[in-house]
Write a protein that holds these residues in place. Structure first.
Motif, PDB file in Angstrom:
ATOM      1  N   ASP A   1      -7.984  -1.431  10.570  1.00  0.00           N
ATOM      2  CA  ASP A   1      -6.977  -2.393  10.641  1.00  0.00           C
ATOM      3  C   ASP A   1      -7.361  -3.611   9.377  1.00  0.00           C
ATOM      4  N   VAL A   2      -6.088  -3.649   8.560  1.00  0.00           N
ATOM      5  CA  VAL A   2      -5.927  -4.594   7.491  1.00  0.00           C
ATOM      6  C   VAL A   2      -5.146  -5.682   7.415  1.00  0.00           C
ATOM      7  N   THR A   3      -5.334  -6.988   7.503  1.00  0.00           N
ATOM      8  CA  THR A   3      -4.473  -7.841   7.638  1.00  0.00           C
ATOM      9  C   THR A   3      -4.637  -8.606   6.093  1.00  0.00           C
ATOM     10  N   PHE A   4      -3.323  -9.262   5.769  1.00  0.00           N
ATOM     11  CA  PHE A   4      -3.132  -9.833   4.433  1.00  0.00           C
ATOM     12  C   PHE A   4      -2.879 -11.255   4.590  1.00  0.00           C
ATOM     13  N   GLY A   5      -3.337 -11.977   3.564  1.00  0.00           N
ATOM     14  CA  GLY A   5      -3.003 -13.499   3.389  1.00  0.00           C
ATOM     15  C   GLY A   5      -1.678 -13.547   2.543  1.00  0.00           C
ATOM     16  N   ALA A   6      -1.178 -14.740   2.556  1.00  0.00           N
ATOM     17  CA  ALA A   6       0.017 -14.862   2.198  1.00  0.00           C
ATOM     18  C   ALA A   6       0.352 -14.793   0.677  1.00  0.00           C
ATOM     19  N   SER A   7      -0.823 -15.003   0.325  1.00  0.00           N
ATOM     20  CA  SER A   7      -1.016 -15.039  -1.486  1.00  0.00           C
ATOM     21  C   SER A   7      -1.035 -13.816  -2.118  1.00  0.00           C
ATOM     22  N   LEU A   8      -1.410 -12.587  -1.235  1.00  0.00           N
ATOM     23  CA  LEU A   8      -1.450 -11.273  -1.972  1.00  0.00           C
ATOM     24  C   LEU A   8       0.114 -10.767  -2.073  1.00  0.00           C
ATOM     25  N   THR A   9       0.580 -10.480  -3.210  1.00  0.00           N
ATOM     26  CA  THR A   9       1.921 -10.029  -3.551  1.00  0.00           C
ATOM     27  C   THR A   9       1.429  -8.657  -3.979  1.00  0.00           C
ATOM     28  N   GLY A  10       2.578  -7.993  -4.165  1.00  0.00           N
ATOM     29  CA  GLY A  10       2.648  -6.472  -4.465  1.00  0.00           C
ATOM     30  C   GLY A  10       2.538  -5.615  -3.453  1.00  0.00           C
ATOM     31  N   GLU A  11       2.572  -4.232  -3.787  1.00  0.00           N
ATOM     32  CA  GLU A  11       2.631  -2.800  -2.909  1.00  0.00           C
ATOM     33  C   GLU A  11       1.557  -3.027  -1.942  1.00  0.00           C
ATOM     34  N   ARG A  12       1.573  -3.145  -0.715  1.00  0.00           N
ATOM     35  CA  ARG A  12       0.473  -3.010   0.059  1.00  0.00           C
ATOM     36  C   ARG A  12       0.390  -1.492   0.942  1.00  0.00           C
ATOM     37  N   VAL A  13       1.524  -1.038   1.283  1.00  0.00           N
ATOM     38  CA  VAL A  13       1.829   0.025   1.867  1.00  0.00           C
ATOM     39  C   VAL A  13       1.159   1.348   1.515  1.00  0.00           C
ATOM     40  N   ALA A  14       1.183   1.515  -0.031  1.00  0.00           N
ATOM     41  CA  ALA A  14       0.656   2.491  -0.640  1.00  0.00           C
ATOM     42  C   ALA A  14      -0.846   2.927  -0.321  1.00  0.00           C
ATOM     43  N   ALA A  15      -1.383   1.841  -0.607  1.00  0.00           N
ATOM     44  CA  ALA A  15      -2.805   1.808  -0.414  1.00  0.00           C
ATOM     45  C   ALA A  15      -3.384   2.114   1.286  1.00  0.00           C
ATOM     46  N   GLY A  16      -2.546   1.693   2.229  1.00  0.00           N
ATOM     47  CA  GLY A  16      -2.797   1.839   3.463  1.00  0.00           C
ATOM     48  C   GLY A  16      -2.628   3.046   3.984  1.00  0.00           C
ATOM     49  N   ARG A  17      -1.864   3.944   3.084  1.00  0.00           N
ATOM     50  CA  ARG A  17      -1.185   5.304   3.567  1.00  0.00           C
ATOM     51  C   ARG A  17      -2.437   6.360   3.180  1.00  0.00           C
ATOM     52  N   VAL A  18      -3.376   5.857   2.243  1.00  0.00           N
ATOM     53  CA  VAL A  18      -4.266   6.613   1.607  1.00  0.00           C
ATOM     54  C   VAL A  18      -5.628   6.360   2.164  1.00  0.00           C
ATOM     55  N   LEU A  19      -5.629   4.949   2.720  1.00  0.00           N
ATOM     56  CA  LEU A  19      -7.078   4.606   3.082  1.00  0.00           C
ATOM     57  C   LEU A  19      -7.737   5.518   4.031  1.00  0.00           C
ATOM     58  N   ARG A  20      -9.214   5.673   4.227  1.00  0.00           N
ATOM     59  CA  ARG A  20      -9.793   6.585   4.969  1.00  0.00           C
ATOM     60  C   ARG A  20     -10.902   5.743   5.793  1.00  0.00           C
ATOM     61  N   PRO A  21     -11.453   6.178   6.637  1.00  0.00           N
ATOM     62  CA  PRO A  21     -12.441   5.266   7.302  1.00  0.00           C
ATOM     63  C   PRO A  21     -13.613   5.105   6.515  1.00  0.00           C
ATOM     64  N   ASN A  22     -14.006   6.011   5.542  1.00  0.00           N
ATOM     65  CA  ASN A  22     -15.122   6.107   4.334  1.00  0.00           C
ATOM     66  C   ASN A  22     -14.948   5.286   3.360  1.00  0.00           C
ATOM     67  N   SER A  23     -13.530   4.790   3.028  1.00  0.00           N
ATOM     68  CA  SER A  23     -13.233   4.393   1.786  1.00  0.00           C
ATOM     69  C   SER A  23     -12.815   2.615   1.870  1.00  0.00           C
TER      70      SER A  23
END
Length: 426
Positions: A135-157
């Motif tokens: 589970d990743v939560t983001f602050g309001a100051s982080l702009t840019g594409e967030r979904v792409a990284a979440g799609r490839v994220l693995r438990p060990n990365s």
């Protein structure tokens, strides 16, 4: 620029330990450019470097190279039952483009348990992201594409590594900044005894970067070598010693260049003799290797870790390297050198000058009761400027020296000769 590195539950570093490079005394720079770590054999000095190397490895490789189900090959503290099951934690404070970032993570044997990234523009904390499990939560100051990284994220990365792989502009810059460093350890030195692939890499880097010619660097150390020439012999193990990640980033021409060994030119009278790298002295190749990495670090403003800097190197040459990083003129980008050593002479003066400042000196001491190591600075002892740190260290005033039984080793030798019928007087 590294401001601090924190680690817990790695090797002998059981409790949280911090290497803090923020100057204790007046300094124009935000962080020290040199830090020396002292301690007895097996005290945990090299473990500090190993912990940072592991931190960098996870940041650099977890998303790009690790298999989805691969275990995380960490080194938890093994001398109690609880630490084996608890996560290992790593965190850095760094300056990237004059903005302070705090980044860290906690890992178990199988997964990233926590991860966090904060920015401090103008000194005010801004949350970029926080992670627990998947589970990743983001602050309001982080702009840019967030979904792409979440799609490839693995438990060990790491999420930061996944974001870099998916070209998130802001997080990619942070990813590059937190893992930008070089390190030299025993593995590097083993390469020096082979056909010279590390020395060959050094030679290529001198020429490619235009920083210096290899012959000039050798001449500066008075090693009796007049020139360097690429050899024809190739080292089949060059890829393993130089690292797969670095290797895969290079062109075919660069790979071929650094696979070559070197020839060292010696002159006797008017005649030249070419000595293959495998027959050159360890001291010559060590100097070439260390100064090559130092020049790369200075040229990029990056961090250089050296384990046991004094191995096969004269103390005056060690001082030369230290002075390069301490000089504002020669180190305008704020490159940093962190090294471990046993050389107490560096705590004193050489050629009438102080080698290390009071806040550049650190110690590691291992507890005889628990086997855990503690990292602490000389500044904790409130030393006076000009104090004889070398004498006080060797006298045990700061700890971090071996406790040697008065006659234990001698008694072993006496017992040996006694068993062979030869009396040895006490």
């Amino acid at each position: 620029m590294l401001l601090s590195f924190r680690v817990a539950n790695h090797g002998s570093l059981r409790e949280p330990q911090e290497l803090n490079l923020v100057p204790v005394y007046e300094d124009e720079r935000p962080a020290l450019t040199v830090a020396a770590i002292y301690g007895a054999n097996a005290s945990g000095k090299s473990t500090v470097l190993d912990a940072y190397r592991f931190f960098r490895k996870v940041v650099r490789e977890s998303q790009a190279q690790w298999l989805p189900d691969a275990p995380i090959e960490r080194r938890p503290f093994l001398l109690d039952h609880e630490s084996r099951r608890e996560p290992s934690t790593y965190a850095v404070d760094v300056l990237i483009s004059e903005v302070r970032y705090v980044y860290g993570f906690a890992v178990s044997d199988t997964a990233v348990e926590e991860e966090w990234l904060y920015a401090y523009p103008k000194g005010r904390k801004r949350v970029l992201f926080e992670r627990r499990g998947m589970d990743v939560t983001f602050g309001a100051s982080l702009t840019g594409e967030r979904v792409a990284a979440g799609r490839v994220l693995r438990p060990n990365s790491l999420y930061l590594s996944a974001a870099a792989q998916t070209a998130h502009e802001k997080l990619s810059a942070v990813w590059r900044g937190v893992q930008a460093s070089f390190s030299i350890d025993d593995r590097s030195r083993q390469a020096l005894t082979r056909t010279g692939s590390y020395a060959a890499r050094a030679f290529e880097n001198f020429e490619r970067r235009g920083l210096a010619r290899g012959a000039d660097v050798l001449a500066a150390a008075d090693l009796g070598v007049q020139a360097l020439r690429p050899g024809r012999e190739e080292d089949p193990e060059a890829k393993n010693f130089l690292g797969r990640t670095w290797w895969e980033e290079q062109s075919a021409e660069t790979r071929a260049a650094v696979s070559r060994s070197l020839q060292f030119v010696h002159r006797v009278g008017e005649e030249e003799f070419l000595l293959p790298a495998k027959y050159e002295s360890a001291g010559t190749k060590t100097w070439l290797n260390l100064v090559s990495f130092a020049l790369m670090s200075l040229g990029d403003g990056e961090l250089l870790w050296i384990d046991e800097i004094d191995v096969s190197l004269h103390p005056l040459l060690t001082v030369k390297l230290i002075k390069l990083f301490q000089s504002p003129e020669l180190n305008p980008l704020g490159a940093q050198l962190v090294f471990t050593t046993h050389d107490a002479a560096l705590l004193g003066t050489m050629l009438g000058e102080e080698v290390l400042r009071r806040d550049q000196i650190w110690f590691v001491e291992k507890s005889a009761e628990t086997g855990a190591s503690e990292l602490y600075p000389l500044s904790d002892f409130k030393p006076r400027k000009g104090e004889n740190f070398e004498r006080r260290y060797l006298a045990g005033s700061y700890g971090a020296v071996p406790v040697l039984p008065d006659t234990a080793l001698e008694d072993v030798v006496r017992e040996f000769w006694g068993a062979h019928g030869k009396a040895v007087s006490a």
